[in-house]
Motif scaffolding. Structure first.
Motif, PDB file in Angstrom:
ATOM      1  N   LYS A  58       0.863  -1.184   0.000  1.00  0.00           N
ATOM      2  CA  LYS A  58       0.000   0.000   0.000  1.00  0.00           C
ATOM      3  C   LYS A  58       0.895   1.228   0.000  1.00  0.00           C
ATOM      4  O   LYS A  58       1.513   1.545   1.027  1.00  0.00           O
ATOM      5  N   PRO A  59       1.013   1.927  -1.145  1.00  0.00           N
ATOM      6  CA  PRO A  59       1.918   3.085  -1.213  1.00  0.00           C
ATOM      7  C   PRO A  59       1.546   4.156  -0.191  1.00  0.00           C
ATOM      8  O   PRO A  59       0.376   4.455   0.037  1.00  0.00           O
ATOM      9  N   GLN A  60       2.573   4.696   0.433  1.00  0.00           N
ATOM     10  CA  GLN A  60       2.441   5.750   1.427  1.00  0.00           C
ATOM     11  C   GLN A  60       3.289   6.947   1.007  1.00  0.00           C
ATOM     12  O   GLN A  60       4.024   6.877   0.022  1.00  0.00           O
ATOM     13  N   HIS A  61       3.210   8.013   1.787  1.00  0.00           N
ATOM     14  CA  HIS A  61       4.008   9.214   1.552  1.00  0.00           C
ATOM     15  C   HIS A  61       4.950   9.406   2.735  1.00  0.00           C
ATOM     16  O   HIS A  61       4.518   9.354   3.893  1.00  0.00           O
ATOM     17  N   TYR A  62       6.229   9.607   2.432  1.00  0.00           N
ATOM     18  CA  TYR A  62       7.236   9.848   3.458  1.00  0.00           C
ATOM     19  C   TYR A  62       7.999  11.114   3.086  1.00  0.00           C
ATOM     20  O   TYR A  62       8.565  11.195   1.992  1.00  0.00           O
ATOM     21  N   ALA A  63       7.999  12.109   3.970  1.00  0.00           N
ATOM     22  CA  ALA A  63       8.662  13.389   3.716  1.00  0.00           C
ATOM     23  C   ALA A  63       9.841  13.552   4.665  1.00  0.00           C
ATOM     24  O   ALA A  63       9.741  13.230   5.853  1.00  0.00           O
ATOM     25  N   PHE A  64      10.931  14.082   4.137  1.00  0.00           N
ATOM     26  CA  PHE A  64      12.168  14.247   4.898  1.00  0.00           C
ATOM     27  C   PHE A  64      12.607  15.706   4.846  1.00  0.00           C
ATOM     28  O   PHE A  64      12.743  16.273   3.762  1.00  0.00           O
ATOM     29  N   LEU A  65      12.837  16.293   6.003  1.00  0.00           N
ATOM     30  CA  LEU A  65      13.357  17.647   6.106  1.00  0.00           C
ATOM     31  C   LEU A  65      14.876  17.557   6.066  1.00  0.00           C
ATOM     32  O   LEU A  65      15.479  16.856   6.891  1.00  0.00           O
ATOM     33  N   VAL A  66      15.482  18.238   5.096  1.00  0.00           N
ATOM     34  CA  VAL A  66      16.928  18.156   4.882  1.00  0.00           C
ATOM     35  C   VAL A  66      17.517  19.563   4.775  1.00  0.00           C
ATOM     36  O   VAL A  66      16.799  20.529   4.511  1.00  0.00           O
ATOM     37  N   SER A  67      18.821  19.663   4.939  1.00  0.00           N
ATOM     38  CA  SER A  67      19.511  20.946   4.762  1.00  0.00           C
ATOM     39  C   SER A  67      19.631  21.237   3.262  1.00  0.00           C
ATOM     40  O   SER A  67      19.411  20.359   2.422  1.00  0.00           O
ATOM     41  N   GLU A  68      20.021  22.448   2.933  1.00  0.00           N
ATOM     42  CA  GLU A  68      20.234  22.813   1.525  1.00  0.00           C
ATOM     43  C   GLU A  68      21.315  21.928   0.899  1.00  0.00           C
ATOM     44  O   GLU A  68      21.171  21.456  -0.228  1.00  0.00           O
ATOM     45  N   ALA A  69      22.400  21.701   1.623  1.00  0.00           N
ATOM     46  CA  ALA A  69      23.488  20.858   1.101  1.00  0.00           C
ATOM     47  C   ALA A  69      23.004  19.418   0.896  1.00  0.00           C
ATOM     48  O   ALA A  69      23.326  18.791  -0.125  1.00  0.00           O
ATOM     49  N   GLU A  70      22.254  18.891   1.855  1.00  0.00           N
ATOM     50  CA  GLU A  70      21.716  17.526   1.717  1.00  0.00           C
ATOM     51  C   GLU A  70      20.756  17.450   0.538  1.00  0.00           C
ATOM     52  O   GLU A  70      20.753  16.455  -0.196  1.00  0.00           O
ATOM     53  N   PHE A  71      19.941  18.480   0.354  1.00  0.00           N
ATOM     54  CA  PHE A  71      19.029  18.514  -0.792  1.00  0.00           C
ATOM     55  C   PHE A  71      19.818  18.349  -2.086  1.00  0.00           C
ATOM     56  O   PHE A  71      19.477  17.520  -2.936  1.00  0.00           O
ATOM     57  N   ASP A  72      20.885  19.146  -2.240  1.00  0.00           N
ATOM     58  CA  ASP A  72      21.701  19.068  -3.462  1.00  0.00           C
ATOM     59  C   ASP A  72      22.281  17.673  -3.656  1.00  0.00           C
ATOM     60  O   ASP A  72      22.290  17.144  -4.771  1.00  0.00           O
ATOM     61  N   GLN A  73      22.763  17.069  -2.579  1.00  0.00           N
ATOM     62  CA  GLN A  73      23.362  15.733  -2.673  1.00  0.00           C
ATOM     63  C   GLN A  73      22.324  14.679  -3.053  1.00  0.00           C
ATOM     64  O   GLN A  73      22.580  13.826  -3.906  1.00  0.00           O
ATOM     65  N   ILE A  74      21.165  14.727  -2.417  1.00  0.00           N
ATOM     66  CA  ILE A  74      20.102  13.759  -2.715  1.00  0.00           C
ATOM     67  C   ILE A  74      19.598  13.951  -4.140  1.00  0.00           C
ATOM     68  O   ILE A  74      19.429  12.984  -4.891  1.00  0.00           O
ATOM     69  N   TRP A  75      19.360  15.198  -4.525  1.00  0.00           N
ATOM     70  CA  TRP A  75      18.892  15.505  -5.878  1.00  0.00           C
ATOM     71  C   TRP A  75      19.884  14.988  -6.916  1.00  0.00           C
ATOM     72  O   TRP A  75      19.489  14.413  -7.929  1.00  0.00           O
ATOM     73  N   GLU A  76      21.174  15.144  -6.653  1.00  0.00           N
ATOM     74  CA  GLU A  76      22.195  14.645  -7.575  1.00  0.00           C
ATOM     75  C   GLU A  76      22.137  13.122  -7.671  1.00  0.00           C
ATOM     76  O   GLU A  76      22.248  12.557  -8.766  1.00  0.00           O
ATOM     77  N   ARG A  77      21.956  12.428  -6.552  1.00  0.00           N
ATOM     78  CA  ARG A  77      21.861  10.961  -6.598  1.00  0.00           C
ATOM     79  C   ARG A  77      20.612  10.518  -7.366  1.00  0.00           C
ATOM     80  O   ARG A  77      20.643   9.521  -8.086  1.00  0.00           O
ATOM     81  N   ILE A  78      19.513  11.246  -7.204  1.00  0.00           N
ATOM     82  CA  ILE A  78      18.283  10.939  -7.951  1.00  0.00           C
ATOM     83  C   ILE A  78      18.550  11.075  -9.444  1.00  0.00           C
ATOM     84  O   ILE A  78      18.187  10.195 -10.241  1.00  0.00           O
ATOM     85  N   LYS A  79      19.192  12.156  -9.835  1.00  0.00           N
ATOM     86  CA  LYS A  79      19.493  12.378 -11.262  1.00  0.00           C
ATOM     87  C   LYS A  79      20.478  11.345 -11.782  1.00  0.00           C
ATOM     88  O   LYS A  79      20.307  10.847 -12.900  1.00  0.00           O
ATOM     89  N   GLN A  80      21.505  11.009 -10.996  1.00  0.00           N
ATOM     90  CA  GLN A  80      22.497  10.016 -11.417  1.00  0.00           C
ATOM     91  C   GLN A  80      21.848   8.658 -11.682  1.00  0.00           C
ATOM     92  O   GLN A  80      22.271   7.927 -12.577  1.00  0.00           O
ATOM     93  N   ARG A  81      20.843   8.321 -10.914  1.00  0.00           N
ATOM     94  CA  ARG A  81      20.123   7.053 -11.098  1.00  0.00           C
ATOM     95  C   ARG A  81      19.105   7.116 -12.230  1.00  0.00           C
ATOM     96  O   ARG A  81      18.486   6.112 -12.547  1.00  0.00           O
ATOM     97  N   GLY A  82      18.896   8.292 -12.783  1.00  0.00           N
ATOM     98  CA  GLY A  82      17.912   8.442 -13.851  1.00  0.00           C
ATOM     99  C   GLY A  82      16.479   8.324 -13.363  1.00  0.00           C
ATOM    100  O   GLY A  82      15.583   7.964 -14.131  1.00  0.00           O
TER     101      GLY A  82
END
Length: 127
Positions: A58-82
């Motif tokens: 059953k799909p759920q929603h999970y939200a994570f509060l991150v710093s600006e630097a963490e946002f950039d790092q996570i966003w980059e990993r998302i893009k790297q994985r396509g």
């Protein structure tokens, strides 16, 4: 005593794949094991306890509060994985991020269809 959120269960088709996906994308320490669960520890003493289910997830929603630097790092990993990401929870604005409350946010899906979100400012913080 104040009430604190401690953990939540995350259903998965494959608990190991899901736990590894979460720790890799979010940049967290490797998930531990506790009985039937893989335990993904977050920075605020909250855990995501990933459990394998024998039926549909059953799909759920999970939200994570991150710093600006963490946002950039996570966003980059998302893009790297396509991985596809969206600016909104209904996935109507692909390839975009949002700037709600003066911060940044985006959504993407995990292998089970859970709607994951990262934000740099809590909702309502810009009021």
């Amino acid at each position: 005593m104040a009430v604190h959120f401690n953990h939540t269960l995350v259903e998965a088709d494959d608990r190991d794949l899901t736990a590894d996906f979460l720790v890799e994308l979010l940049g967290l320490a490797p998930a531990g094991s506790y009985g039937m669960f893989r335990v993904v520890e977050l920075g605020n003493e909250v855990s995501l306890d990933v459990m394998q289910v024998g039926g549909p997830v059953k799909p759920q929603h999970y939200a994570f509060l991150v710093s600006e630097a963490e946002f950039d790092q996570i966003w980059e990993r998302i893009k790297q994985r396509g991985l596809t990401f969206w600016a909104d929870p209904l996935h109507q604005h692909p390839g975009q991020i949002n700037t709600h409350d003066g911060g940044r946010g985006l959504y993407w899906s995990d292998p089970n269809g859970h709607n994951l979100e990262i934000i740099t400012r809590p909702y309502g913080a810009g009021l």
